[in-house]
Design an enzyme around this catalytic site. Structure first.
Site, PDB file in Angstrom:
ATOM      1  N   HIS A   1       0.274 -16.753  -1.664  1.00  0.00           N
ATOM      2  CA  HIS A   1      -0.018 -16.139  -2.966  1.00  0.00           C
ATOM      3  C   HIS A   1      -1.380 -16.623  -3.497  1.00  0.00           C
ATOM      4  CE1 HIS A   1       2.018 -14.172  -6.674  1.00  0.00           C
ATOM      5  NE2 HIS A   1       0.701 -13.949  -6.669  1.00  0.00           N
TER       6      HIS A   1
ATOM      7  N   ARG B   1       3.958  -8.108  -4.734  1.00  0.00           N
ATOM      8  CA  ARG B   1       4.996  -9.082  -5.076  1.00  0.00           C
ATOM      9  C   ARG B   1       6.037  -9.094  -3.965  1.00  0.00           C
ATOM     10  NH1 ARG B   1       1.932 -11.101  -8.007  1.00  0.00           N
ATOM     11  NH2 ARG B   1       2.107 -11.582 -10.231  1.00  0.00           N
TER      12      ARG B   1
ATOM     13  N   GLU C   1       9.267 -17.798  -4.163  1.00  0.00           N
ATOM     14  CA  GLU C   1       8.073 -18.652  -4.199  1.00  0.00           C
ATOM     15  C   GLU C   1       8.327 -19.787  -5.182  1.00  0.00           C
ATOM     16  OE1 GLU C   1       4.580 -16.338  -5.082  1.00  0.00           O
ATOM     17  OE2 GLU C   1       4.967 -14.905  -3.491  1.00  0.00           O
TER      18      GLU C   1
ATOM     19  N   ASP D   1       0.988   7.728  -5.393  1.00  0.00           N
ATOM     20  CA  ASP D   1       1.231   7.163  -6.720  1.00  0.00           C
ATOM     21  C   ASP D   1       1.884   8.239  -7.564  1.00  0.00           C
ATOM     22  OD1 ASP D   1       1.148   6.169  -9.352  1.00  0.00           O
ATOM     23  OD2 ASP D   1      -0.547   4.881  -8.867  1.00  0.00           O
TER      24      ASP D   1
HETATM   25  P1  NAD Z   1      -1.806  -1.561 -11.867  1.00  0.00           P
HETATM   26  O1  NAD Z   1      -0.784  -1.546 -12.926  1.00  0.00           O
HETATM   27  O2  NAD Z   1      -3.240  -1.439 -12.208  1.00  0.00           O
HETATM   28  O3  NAD Z   1      -1.488  -0.410 -10.788  1.00  0.00           O
HETATM   29  C1  NAD Z   1      -0.225  -0.183 -10.264  1.00  0.00           C
HETATM   30  C2  NAD Z   1      -0.139   1.292  -9.856  1.00  0.00           C
HETATM   31  O4  NAD Z   1       1.097   1.473  -9.146  1.00  0.00           O
HETATM   32  C3  NAD Z   1      -0.129   2.266 -11.025  1.00  0.00           C
HETATM   33  O5  NAD Z   1      -1.138   3.254 -10.842  1.00  0.00           O
HETATM   34  C4  NAD Z   1       1.270   2.875 -10.974  1.00  0.00           C
HETATM   35  O6  NAD Z   1       1.272   4.246 -11.378  1.00  0.00           O
HETATM   36  C5  NAD Z   1       1.619   2.741  -9.509  1.00  0.00           C
HETATM   37  N1  NAD Z   1       3.045   2.762  -9.182  1.00  0.00           N
HETATM   38  C6  NAD Z   1       4.071   2.279  -9.907  1.00  0.00           C
HETATM   39  N2  NAD Z   1       5.226   2.460  -9.233  1.00  0.00           N
HETATM   40  C7  NAD Z   1       4.905   3.056  -8.058  1.00  0.00           C
HETATM   41  C8  NAD Z   1       5.664   3.486  -6.926  1.00  0.00           C
HETATM   42  N3  NAD Z   1       6.986   3.326  -6.878  1.00  0.00           N
HETATM   43  N4  NAD Z   1       5.002   4.035  -5.878  1.00  0.00           N
HETATM   44  C9  NAD Z   1       3.664   4.192  -5.902  1.00  0.00           C
HETATM   45  N5  NAD Z   1       2.884   3.820  -6.974  1.00  0.00           N
HETATM   46  C10 NAD Z   1       3.514   3.253  -8.021  1.00  0.00           C
HETATM   47  O7  NAD Z   1      -1.510  -2.906 -11.028  1.00  0.00           O
HETATM   48  P2  NAD Z   1      -2.567  -3.814 -10.226  1.00  0.00           P
HETATM   49  O8  NAD Z   1      -3.302  -4.687 -11.159  1.00  0.00           O
HETATM   50  O9  NAD Z   1      -3.324  -2.932  -9.295  1.00  0.00           O
HETATM   51  O10 NAD Z   1      -1.545  -4.769  -9.416  1.00  0.00           O
HETATM   52  C11 NAD Z   1      -0.820  -4.263  -8.307  1.00  0.00           C
HETATM   53  C12 NAD Z   1       0.134  -5.327  -7.789  1.00  0.00           C
HETATM   54  O11 NAD Z   1      -0.612  -6.462  -7.332  1.00  0.00           O
HETATM   55  C13 NAD Z   1       1.129  -5.871  -8.826  1.00  0.00           C
HETATM   56  O12 NAD Z   1       2.385  -6.054  -8.200  1.00  0.00           O
HETATM   57  C14 NAD Z   1       0.564  -7.228  -9.185  1.00  0.00           C
HETATM   58  O13 NAD Z   1       1.546  -8.118  -9.640  1.00  0.00           O
HETATM   59  C15 NAD Z   1       0.004  -7.652  -7.830  1.00  0.00           C
HETATM   60  N6  NAD Z   1      -1.003  -8.721  -7.886  1.00  0.00           N
HETATM   61  C16 NAD Z   1      -0.947  -9.696  -6.940  1.00  0.00           C
HETATM   62  C17 NAD Z   1      -1.884 -10.725  -6.954  1.00  0.00           C
HETATM   63  C18 NAD Z   1      -1.890 -11.800  -5.890  1.00  0.00           C
HETATM   64  O14 NAD Z   1      -2.452 -12.867  -6.113  1.00  0.00           O
HETATM   65  N7  NAD Z   1      -1.322 -11.565  -4.731  1.00  0.00           N
HETATM   66  C19 NAD Z   1      -2.849 -10.758  -7.958  1.00  0.00           C
HETATM   67  C20 NAD Z   1      -2.898  -9.715  -8.883  1.00  0.00           C
HETATM   68  C21 NAD Z   1      -1.955  -8.697  -8.849  1.00  0.00           C
END
Ligand code: NAD
Length: 322
Positions: A281, A233, A262, A171
């Site tokens: 999803h 995503r 999607e 990260d």
């Molecule tokens: P969050 O914002 O809490 O955490 C994301 C982390 O990624 C942060 O710590 C950030 O510093 C880090 N980051 C950003 N760019 C990066 C990179 N290039 N390389 C490595 N780390 C990087 O987000 P979250 O709530 O943990 O969500 C994570 C993902 O899950 C998002 O894409 C969100 O849309 C997705 N999500 C999917 C579902 C689903 O139903 N499948 C549900 C909720 C969230």
């Protein structure tokens, strides 16, 4: 008297929280008029969306709107600059579904490690002999690389550690000390991490800098025979490159909860592959996750309109300063 519009069906507990809030009027899918949403937003102070896109056209007549809450955490369907220009806050439900998504990532890992989908299909066809033909592996002792150490990534790291995995975390936006302090190995050089991991699991936000992040170069840096998990995503992954890696055997398998387009486009060629598990999803959509997202969405909008916004849940914090 605040008027709140809920654009999409949400868990009944969220509706009840809004309905019983003193002095609030409510418009929600089960009780809505047939009028287009843009018209229903005339006179609305708050809006809750789940799958509905929020864009300029929708906002055109929403002159009183002060807050939009997206049920969940991803807001790729929301035009944030358009909201900010109008001084409208965008809120999310940050913690509500993180545990559900983290469990889903582990479920996909276990599923692929034990070859569950093809083996179960064989048994249903009466082919018990598959028992001697399927090669499986334990998660314990394997190395996982967690991309993104946020709400979901931190939980995935904890679950993987509980399975006895070696946990690497990449990260670039966090100090390595934060990752090490949590008990994991911080990986600064992405490619060095990819070269070591048996399983790579992606938990970063979808934005301009992460679009197509998992491309042919990324996949070529992964260990031969490694596994990719994406519950974040679909736009993060170059699906043609992933398909090629799965067909060539460069990757052993992939588990996806999200696709680039999607709802899914019929006939996506990679769906014929046995070493791919796809869910539609649904990682966040457990009974608990749905209830918490609805409950928190309602609470976010009510609190915001009462002047006590949870700032941690506001995406475009600049509107609060204004
Ligand atoms: P969050 O914002 O809490 O955490 C994301 C982390 O990624 C942060 O710590 C950030 O510093 C880090 N980051 C950003 N760019 C990066 C990179 N290039 N390389 C490595 N780390 C990087 O987000 P979250 O709530 O943990 O969500 C994570 C993902 O899950 C998002 O894409 C969100 O849309 C997705 N999500 C999917 C579902 C689903 O139903 N499948 C549900 C909720 C969230």
């Amino acid at each position: 008297m605040p008027h709140i519009v809920v654009a999409d069906p949400i868990h009944p507990d969220g509706i009840e929280r809004l309905r019983t809030a003193p002095g609030v009027t409510l418009d929600h899918p089960a009780a809505a008029t047939a009028a287009p949403l843009a018209e229903r937003l005339q006179g609305a102070d708050g809006l809750i969306v789940r799958g509905t896109a929020v864009d300029e056209a929708l906002l055109a007549k929403a002159e009183r709107l002060r807050v939009v809450c997206r049920h969940g955490v991803g807001y790729d369907l929301v035009d944030v600059p358009a909201l900010t220009r109008r001084g409208i806050a965008l809120m999310i439900t940050p913690e509500a579904n993180a545990a559900s998504v983290a469990e889903h990532a582990l479920m996909l890992m276990l599923n692929l490690a034990r070859n569950v989908v093809p083996v179960s299909a064989a048994v249903r066809r009466g082919e018990w002999r598959v028992r001697g033909q399927s090669s499986t592996f334990e998660l314990g002792g394997r190395t996982v690389l967690v991309f993104g150490f946020g709400r979901i990534g931190t939980r995935v790291a904890r679950l993987c550690a509980a399975f006895g995995m070696r946990v690497l975390v990449h990260d670039p936006y966090l100090p390595a000390g934060t990752i090490r302090g949590a008990g994991y190995e911080a990986v600064v050089d992405r490619d060095a991490g990819l070269a070591q991991a048996d399983i790579v699991t992606v938990h970063v936000p979808a934005n301009e800098s992460t679009r197509g992040m998992v491309d042919a170069a990324f996949l070529s840096r992964m260990k031969q025979g490694a596994v990719l998990i994406n519950t974040a995503r679909g736009t993060l992954v170059d699906e043609a490159a992933l398909e090629a890696a799965l067909r060539s055997g460069r990757l052993a398998a992939a588990g996806l909860d999200v696709l680039r387009v999607e709802p899914m486009v019929q006939g996506l060629p990679m769906l014929e592959l046995d070493n791919l598990v796809v869910t539609p999803h649904v990682a966040a959509s457990t009974a608990e996750g749905l209830r918490r997202m609805a409950w928190d969405s309602a609470g976010n909008v009510l609190d915001f309109l009462a002047g006590r916004a949870d700032r941690d849940a506001v995406v475009n914090g600049e509107v609060l300063k204004a």
